[in-house]
Design an enzyme around this catalytic site. Structure first.
Site, PDB file in Angstrom:
ATOM      1  N   HIS A 152      23.136  12.214 -18.726  1.00  0.00           N
ATOM      2  CA  HIS A 152      22.490  13.515 -18.560  1.00  0.00           C
ATOM      3  C   HIS A 152      21.706  13.911 -19.805  1.00  0.00           C
ATOM      4  O   HIS A 152      20.564  14.371 -19.711  1.00  0.00           O
ATOM      5  CB  HIS A 152      23.551  14.579 -18.248  1.00  0.00           C
ATOM      6  CG  HIS A 152      22.993  15.968 -18.180  1.00  0.00           C
ATOM      7  ND1 HIS A 152      22.217  16.395 -17.133  1.00  0.00           N
ATOM      8  CD2 HIS A 152      23.091  17.022 -19.052  1.00  0.00           C
ATOM      9  CE1 HIS A 152      21.853  17.661 -17.346  1.00  0.00           C
ATOM     10  NE2 HIS A 152      22.377  18.063 -18.493  1.00  0.00           N
ATOM     11  N   ASN A 178      17.393  25.760 -18.871  1.00  0.00           N
ATOM     12  CA  ASN A 178      16.961  24.601 -18.092  1.00  0.00           C
ATOM     13  C   ASN A 178      15.797  23.866 -18.751  1.00  0.00           C
ATOM     14  O   ASN A 178      15.176  23.007 -18.118  1.00  0.00           O
ATOM     15  CB  ASN A 178      16.561  25.044 -16.677  1.00  0.00           C
ATOM     16  CG  ASN A 178      17.743  25.551 -15.881  1.00  0.00           C
ATOM     17  OD1 ASN A 178      18.834  24.998 -15.953  1.00  0.00           O
ATOM     18  ND2 ASN A 178      17.546  26.624 -15.135  1.00  0.00           N
ATOM     19  N   ARG A 232      18.650  33.272 -18.507  1.00  0.00           N
ATOM     20  CA  ARG A 232      19.473  32.069 -18.478  1.00  0.00           C
ATOM     21  C   ARG A 232      18.705  30.857 -17.975  1.00  0.00           C
ATOM     22  O   ARG A 232      19.073  29.712 -18.268  1.00  0.00           O
ATOM     23  CB  ARG A 232      20.729  32.301 -17.622  1.00  0.00           C
ATOM     24  CG  ARG A 232      21.700  31.125 -17.701  1.00  0.00           C
ATOM     25  CD  ARG A 232      23.074  31.448 -17.182  1.00  0.00           C
ATOM     26  NE  ARG A 232      23.945  30.293 -17.302  1.00  0.00           N
ATOM     27  CZ  ARG A 232      25.249  30.298 -17.052  1.00  0.00           C
ATOM     28  NH1 ARG A 232      25.846  31.420 -16.697  1.00  0.00           N
ATOM     29  NH2 ARG A 232      25.973  29.205 -17.183  1.00  0.00           N
ATOM     30  N   LYS A 253      29.286  27.882 -15.021  1.00  0.00           N
ATOM     31  CA  LYS A 253      28.709  27.118 -13.921  1.00  0.00           C
ATOM     32  C   LYS A 253      29.674  26.013 -13.494  1.00  0.00           C
ATOM     33  O   LYS A 253      30.198  25.274 -14.333  1.00  0.00           O
ATOM     34  CB  LYS A 253      27.381  26.488 -14.325  1.00  0.00           C
ATOM     35  CG  LYS A 253      26.199  27.420 -14.297  1.00  0.00           C
ATOM     36  CD  LYS A 253      24.921  26.622 -14.540  1.00  0.00           C
ATOM     37  CE  LYS A 253      23.697  27.477 -14.443  1.00  0.00           C
ATOM     38  NZ  LYS A 253      22.462  26.684 -14.642  1.00  0.00           N
ATOM     39  N   LYS A 291      24.136  29.299 -26.575  1.00  0.00           N
ATOM     40  CA  LYS A 291      24.361  29.417 -25.142  1.00  0.00           C
ATOM     41  C   LYS A 291      25.044  30.741 -24.816  1.00  0.00           C
ATOM     42  O   LYS A 291      24.723  31.392 -23.822  1.00  0.00           O
ATOM     43  CB  LYS A 291      25.187  28.240 -24.617  1.00  0.00           C
ATOM     44  CG  LYS A 291      25.342  28.300 -23.102  1.00  0.00           C
ATOM     45  CD  LYS A 291      25.727  27.002 -22.472  1.00  0.00           C
ATOM     46  CE  LYS A 291      25.649  27.116 -20.953  1.00  0.00           C
ATOM     47  NZ  LYS A 291      26.052  25.868 -20.268  1.00  0.00           N
ATOM     48  N   GLU A 315      21.203  17.664 -25.344  1.00  0.00           N
ATOM     49  CA  GLU A 315      21.362  19.101 -25.125  1.00  0.00           C
ATOM     50  C   GLU A 315      21.337  19.874 -26.444  1.00  0.00           C
ATOM     51  O   GLU A 315      20.865  21.016 -26.497  1.00  0.00           O
ATOM     52  CB  GLU A 315      22.665  19.390 -24.370  1.00  0.00           C
ATOM     53  CG  GLU A 315      22.650  19.013 -22.898  1.00  0.00           C
ATOM     54  CD  GLU A 315      21.902  20.020 -22.025  1.00  0.00           C
ATOM     55  OE1 GLU A 315      21.405  21.037 -22.565  1.00  0.00           O
ATOM     56  OE2 GLU A 315      21.817  19.781 -20.811  1.00  0.00           O
ATOM     57  N   HIS A 359      15.086  20.252 -18.016  1.00  0.00           N
ATOM     58  CA  HIS A 359      15.923  19.867 -16.882  1.00  0.00           C
ATOM     59  C   HIS A 359      15.153  19.604 -15.589  1.00  0.00           C
ATOM     60  O   HIS A 359      15.619  18.823 -14.762  1.00  0.00           O
ATOM     61  CB  HIS A 359      16.990  20.937 -16.629  1.00  0.00           C
ATOM     62  CG  HIS A 359      18.131  20.901 -17.599  1.00  0.00           C
ATOM     63  ND1 HIS A 359      17.958  21.091 -18.950  1.00  0.00           N
ATOM     64  CD2 HIS A 359      19.461  20.693 -17.418  1.00  0.00           C
ATOM     65  CE1 HIS A 359      19.134  21.000 -19.565  1.00  0.00           C
ATOM     66  NE2 HIS A 359      20.049  20.766 -18.654  1.00  0.00           N
ATOM     67  N   ARG A 369      40.737  31.598  -3.178  1.00  0.00           N
ATOM     68  CA  ARG A 369      39.578  32.461  -3.461  1.00  0.00           C
ATOM     69  C   ARG A 369      39.405  32.773  -4.946  1.00  0.00           C
ATOM     70  O   ARG A 369      38.753  33.752  -5.311  1.00  0.00           O
ATOM     71  CB  ARG A 369      39.642  33.754  -2.643  1.00  0.00           C
ATOM     72  CG  ARG A 369      39.612  33.527  -1.149  1.00  0.00           C
ATOM     73  CD  ARG A 369      39.453  34.845  -0.401  1.00  0.00           C
ATOM     74  NE  ARG A 369      39.412  34.603   1.049  1.00  0.00           N
ATOM     75  CZ  ARG A 369      40.467  34.621   1.852  1.00  0.00           C
ATOM     76  NH1 ARG A 369      41.673  34.864   1.336  1.00  0.00           N
ATOM     77  NH2 ARG A 369      40.346  34.397   3.139  1.00  0.00           N
ATOM     78  N   HIS A 399      16.392  16.280 -14.601  1.00  0.00           N
ATOM     79  CA  HIS A 399      17.238  16.089 -13.424  1.00  0.00           C
ATOM     80  C   HIS A 399      16.588  15.126 -12.433  1.00  0.00           C
ATOM     81  O   HIS A 399      17.281  14.351 -11.768  1.00  0.00           O
ATOM     82  CB  HIS A 399      17.511  17.427 -12.735  1.00  0.00           C
ATOM     83  CG  HIS A 399      18.698  18.151 -13.276  1.00  0.00           C
ATOM     84  ND1 HIS A 399      19.021  19.447 -12.922  1.00  0.00           N
ATOM     85  CD2 HIS A 399      19.669  17.772 -14.144  1.00  0.00           C
ATOM     86  CE1 HIS A 399      20.121  19.821 -13.552  1.00  0.00           C
ATOM     87  NE2 HIS A 399      20.529  18.824 -14.302  1.00  0.00           N
TER      88      HIS A 399
END
Length: 363
Positions: A268, A249, A245, A147, A231, A189, A252, A125, A256
């Protein structure tokens, strides 16, 4: 030798430092011991490309600091960022006897960081994770912010969790073993960060592409650190991606879709760069930004030899974009540039997204 930069990150769930510099792998053990004082055993998780290069010096540094190491490797590549690989890693962590007071050290690029981070989030956990990014993309983006995820058949990063690292150590010297193509891909990026928050960084990136052979590694320390700060500022303000946040993206939604439609054969960063150019062109035509903004973005991406467009048919792009995890019911939150150094969030319907794709993608 350049000075090491220590960048503090302060989120509601955890505060930690991102160290950016040169020759840092040799001092990793001491850094881990300071950041995670109760840890006596770590699972060092790396892939089949990176482990032969850097696992041994990392193992030695950790052991010198009195930390036992169990090294676990998995096959390199986005195609292995799956639940089956994750399950195997978790079983091996359990067999190694890791406890709740132990930690994971993620050594590698974005795939490794995501996989190892999610393993740490799930094992008993949740245990601590230290991110040691070895690719430029991971240094400026995926290693910071917490993330973690694996891919599903339906799309990229659809199964994951938030787990802030206890420490991030970015050793710029590791980039010496990154292929020129992968280094160039990672710059997508970085360009995105400049468009998002810092016109000065954008201009610096355009004036002297960092993927140029012989680029000063000491100067790169400062550029990577500035990307991390951008960031960091966003993550500190919105850890769980409920508002600001989402601006990370930028590029993206379409990027994506390009990545998934290519069956992940395109990098990517390249996909983000193409997606950024597509949304910039559409934004200019829709009056969301000036034509000059779109032109500057496309010119900068082109200067890095990255794709500025896609020939994937629009119906396929919309299909994959509609599967994106940022979708809410029949709408998507689209990040659009308003200027170099500023963006806004626009909630668009799937039909409006189709129009954006029609305007921005293809000839």
């Amino acid at each position: 030798m350049s000075e090491t930069r220590a960048i503090p990150v302060n989120t509601p769930s955890r505060s930690y430092e991102v160290h950016v510099g040169r020759g840092l792998l040799a001092s990793l053990g001491a850094l881990v011991a300071a950041a995670c004082p109760k840890v006596t055993h770590v699972a060092l998780i790396s892939d089949s490309n990176v482990a032969p290069l850097y696992a041994k010096p990392v193992e030695e540094s950790l052991e010198e600091a009195g930390i036992a190491v169990t090294t676990l490797t998995f096959p390199a590549g986005e195609e292995h960022k799956r639940l089956s690989t994750l399950g195997d890693i978790l079983e091996r962590m359990a067999n190694a006897g890791l406890t709740r007071s132990d930690a994971v050290v993620a050594l590698g690029g974005g795939v490794t960081g995501d996989m190892a981070g999610l393993a740490a989030a799930l094992y008993q956990r949740g245990i601590q994770v230290v991110q040691v990014p070895t690719s430029l993309l991971a240094m400026v983006d995926s290693s910071v912010g917490g993330k973690t995820a694996v891919d599903l058949e339906a799309g990229k990063n659809l199964a994951g969790a938030f787990l802030q690292p206890s420490l991030v150590v970015a050793d710029i010297d590791c980039l010496a073993t990154v292929s020129p193509g992968l280094l160039r891909d990672s710059c997508g990026e970085m360009i995105k960060h400049g468009v998002l928050a810092d016109e000065k960084l954008f201009d610096e990136l355009q004036a002297a592409p960092v993927c140029t052979p012989g680029f000063d590694p000491d100067k790169l320390v400062g550029i990577v650190a500035r990307n991390v700060e951008i960031k960091r500022d966003v993550v500190d303000a919105d850890e769980q991606e409920r508002g600001r946040r989402q601006t990370l993206n930028l590029g993206h939604t379409i990027g994506h879709a390009i990545e998934a439609a290519s069956d992940f054969t395109l990098g990517h960063g390249s996909c983000v760069a193409a997606g950024l150019c597509c949304v910039a062109r559409a934004s200019a035509q829709l009056g969301w930004c000036s034509p000059d903004v779109a032109t500057r973005i496309v010119d900068c991406v082109r200067a890095y030899g990255l794709p500025t467009n896609t020939d994937i048919d629009h119906a396929t792009l919309l299909e994959y974009a509609a599967r994106d995890k940022k979708r809410r019911a029949n709408s998507v939150t689209l990040v659009v540039p308003t200027r170099i150094g500023g963006v806004e969030l626009r909630k668009v319907s799937l039909e409006e997204l189709r129009h954006v794709i029609d305007l921005g993608c293809g000839e």
